[in-house]
Enzyme design. Structure first.
Site, mmCIF file in Angstrom:
data_model
loop_
_atom_site.group_PDB
_atom_site.id
_atom_site.type_symbol
_atom_site.label_atom_id
_atom_site.label_comp_id
_atom_site.label_asym_id
_atom_site.label_seq_id
_atom_site.Cartn_x
_atom_site.Cartn_y
_atom_site.Cartn_z
ATOM 1 N N GLY A 29 27.444 4.805 16.540
ATOM 2 C CA GLY A 29 26.801 4.976 17.807
ATOM 3 C C GLY A 29 26.085 6.176 18.192
ATOM 4 O O GLY A 29 26.925 7.105 17.865
ATOM 5 N N CYS A 37 33.789 10.686 19.475
ATOM 6 C CA CYS A 37 32.398 10.674 20.175
ATOM 7 C C CYS A 37 31.780 12.009 19.178
ATOM 8 O O CYS A 37 32.648 12.820 18.832
ATOM 9 C CB CYS A 37 32.225 11.369 21.486
ATOM 10 S SG CYS A 37 30.744 11.447 22.354
ATOM 11 N N HIS A 78 30.456 2.859 26.010
ATOM 12 C CA HIS A 78 30.427 4.134 25.502
ATOM 13 C C HIS A 78 28.857 4.946 25.751
ATOM 14 O O HIS A 78 28.762 6.063 26.166
ATOM 15 C CB HIS A 78 31.118 4.438 24.347
ATOM 16 C CG HIS A 78 31.190 5.832 23.476
ATOM 17 N ND1 HIS A 78 32.585 6.591 23.545
ATOM 18 C CD2 HIS A 78 30.230 6.585 23.351
ATOM 19 C CE1 HIS A 78 32.090 7.755 23.298
ATOM 20 N NE2 HIS A 78 30.893 7.924 23.173
ATOM 21 N N HIS A 127 26.843 7.604 28.233
ATOM 22 C CA HIS A 127 26.063 8.772 27.469
ATOM 23 C C HIS A 127 24.604 8.793 28.434
ATOM 24 O O HIS A 127 24.278 10.013 28.828
ATOM 25 C CB HIS A 127 25.716 8.973 26.216
ATOM 26 C CG HIS A 127 26.781 9.459 25.364
ATOM 27 N ND1 HIS A 127 27.398 10.757 25.459
ATOM 28 C CD2 HIS A 127 27.578 8.649 24.400
ATOM 29 C CE1 HIS A 127 28.138 10.821 24.673
ATOM 30 N NE2 HIS A 127 28.329 9.899 23.917
#
Ligand code: NI
Length: 182
Positions: free
Chosen positions: A46, A94, A136, A140
């Site tokens: 992602g 991440c 998540h 961002h």
């Protein structure tokens, strides 16, 4: 299409709130193409546009398993409109905080409203990894990172480590873990 440089902690752009997308044009398509190329190259599952330095509410994702065909998904202006009381925990990572993984607890299921690449309104109900990944990435777009859910002690440790790494020239390139980088 081109691979773009990833924005890495402690870059202040990661704390920026992204703008709403209003133009569904060739420029948006080019951005999405670059995001997919960057995400697949990393590799990650992602990516939010701010992670390549573009402060727009655009998220790309592909949760296909290793041997399955690619399943690219794009979410424009995604918004959580419902979340379950039940929580679920996943070990998150991440692309902007390479090689760091911690278990994070979030709502186990969410309903997300978004626009597709043509600007058409869509809604998705998600649980499991998709629910975690959506939350998540939407974080961002609001300048929130998964380390914000950890204890202050852990978060300070990570930030300190990355500040130090950013100062050191010629640090070794990182090898991401393909299953966890969001
Ligand atoms: Ni991330």
């Amino acid at each position: 299409m081109a691979t773009r440089d990833l924005v890495i902690l402690p870059d202040p752009r990661l704390r920026q709130t992204s703008d709403t997308v209003t133009a569904f044009d060739g420029k948006l398509r080019a951005l999405v193409d670059d995001m997919f190329e960057t995400m697949y190259a990393a590799p990650g599952i992602g990516l939010a546009a701010i992670q390549i330095g573009v402060p727009l509410r655009v998220v790309t994702m592909d949760l296909a398993k290793k041997d399955d065909p690619p399943a690219p998904q794009v979410f424009i202006n995604p918004q959580v409109v419902w979340s379950s009381e039940e929580k679920g925990a996943y070990e998150e990572g991440c692309l902007s905080i390479p090689d760091y993984y911690e278990e994070v607890e979030r709502p186990a299921a969410v309903k997300v409203k978004y626009l597709d690449i043509d600007g058409k309104e869509r809604e998705i109900e998600a649980d499991g990894l998709l629910a975690t990944c959506l939350q998540h990435e939407i974080d961002h777009t609001n300048g929130v990172l998964f380390i914000d859910y950890l204890s202050k002690l852990k978060r300070d440790m990570v930030v300190r480590k990355f500040k130090k790494a950013a100062k050191q020239a010629g640090a070794a390139p990182h090898v991401p873990n393909p299953t966890h980088e969001l």
